[in-house]
Motif scaffolding. Structure first.
Motif: not given
Length: 397
Positions: A217-218, A236-242, A383-385
């Motif tokens: 997907f990435y 990449l960071t795993g943070v929430r969207s806010g 994530v990048t492969g």
């Protein structure tokens, strides 16, 4: 019995400065400025109580009548001060409606809420499902049947989660009312839950892309658009969207992103910032986003402010995906569990969770930044492969 009726009406009018006893606890207090105050002293449950009965506009006869009334209340074992307060509240019932007390409870609590509750999410379940029906009802009159009748239509349906939140917030409002001295039924929410029964609608987890499929997907987020870049950094960071949508350029220093404490969900200490280690790939994405910067924000909307909470979700919807952006936090957490030896507390901290008991939390003085930096670097490689091989942390057993 102590002597009563020691004062005369004539003396009351010309009484000099001082305190003058009429007997049985009734006193006239004359101030230096000429003003006066009637005070009744009583003993209730072994405690000395004083209550004002009015000023110079209250005559001696009226003061004695009031004193007799409140003495009889004390003799019956009740607190005259509290009884009078209850009478005042009863005369102003419009001031203790559920809507008024809810607003007051929100004001007292909003400092603990993300963004001081300006997004309206704390109030929303009440404003939509409760206040239209019960807002004008005095909070002292609300019982479990009122709450049940209010929430029953959504308890087992699509609004089940909102109903649960509304019930929890009603409990907070009733506790606030009790702290104000109002006589409310603090067990009403629990009794309402018993009347409603167990919700037949199970909580739906946000669909997530399996961690093995994240690289595929990435790779499709190849366009240097705001939406593609925002999704990349979210993954990449795993943070929430806010916090991601409101990312400011000045929050990035070196290879660390400082997320303000008040932007972190579920944290009581809103002054404690959260530090996100940035991989080389994350820094590359940030550099690609810098040309879009407006008013300091790296992900501005087309018109004003920042991109909406739905912008990234819409991209996934248009591709026919059931998964949602928030699900990438689950993807990361599963990868941490299956492909690394990261201890539970470290893995939870990666997601910004505060793990452990209250005692553990109070003594912990680390945010595992070094361990998290290693993990986020390896996550970016995956994530990048790169393959999902086991990641060993330095010093881990």
């Amino acid at each position: 019995m102590r002597a009563r009726n020691r004062l005369s009406a004539a003396f009351v009018k010309r009484a000099p400065e001082g305190k003058w006893c009429d007997g049985a606890g009734l006193w006239l207090v004359k101030r230096p400025d000429g003003g006066a105050q009637w005070v009744l002293r009583l003993t209730v449950h072994g405690r000395r109580r004083e209550m004002g009965l009015g000023g110079a506009d209250v005559s001696l006869a009226q003061a004695r009548d009031l004193a007799d009334r409140w003495r009889s209340v004390a003799a019956a074992g009740r607190d005259p001060v509290k009884e009078r307060e209850a009478e005042v509240r009863a005369a102003r019932r419009e001031d203790i409606t559920l809507a008024i007390i809810t607003a007051d409870a929100f004001e007292a609590r909003k400092g603990e809420l993300k963004g001081e509750g300006k997004a309206g999410r704390w109030m929303s379940p009440l404003e939509v499902h409760v206040l239209p029906k019960l807002g004008r009802v005095p909070v002292t009159d609300i019982d479990q049947r009122d709450i049940r009748d209010c929430l029953a239509p959504i308890w087992h349906g699509r609004g089940a989660e909102a109903a649960q939140k509304a019930l929890q917030r009603i409990g907070i409002v009733l506790n606030h009312a009790a702290a104000l001295g109002l006589e409310v039924d603090l067990q009403a929410p629990a009794k309402a839950r018993a009347l409603l029964g167990k919700s037949r609608r199970e909580r739906q987890h946000i669909p997530a892309v399996h961690w093995r499929d994240v690289p595929e997907f990435y790779a499709t987020l190849a366009e240097p658009t705001i939406t593609h870049l925002a999704l990349r950094l979210l993954i990449l960071t795993g943070v929430r969207s806010g916090p991601l949508r409101f990312l400011r350029a000045d929050q990035i220093e070196g290879d660390t992103w400082t997320v303000p404490g008040d932007a972190m969900k579920g944290r009581k200490d809103k002054t404690a910032d959260f530090f996100v280690p940035l991989s080389a790939e994350a820094l590359r994405v940030i550099e690609l986003a810098r040309p879009f910067e407006r008013d300091g924000f790296l992900f501005p909307s087309a018109r004003k402010g920042v991109i909406s909470d739905a912008t990234m979700a819409r991209l996934m919807e248009r591709r026919g995906m059931s998964e949602r952006p928030h699900g990438f936090r689950s993807s990361l957490r599963d990868w941490l569990a299956e492909c690394t030896d990261a201890p539970h507390e470290v893995a939870e901290t990666v997601l910004g969770h505060v793990a452990g008991s209250k005692v553990v939390k109070s003594y912990r003085r680390t945010d595992f930044i070094d361990q998290r930096r290693v993990l986020m670097h390896r996550w970016a490689e995956h994530v990048t492969g790169a393959t999902g091989k086991l990641v060993k942390l330095a010093g881990a057993g």
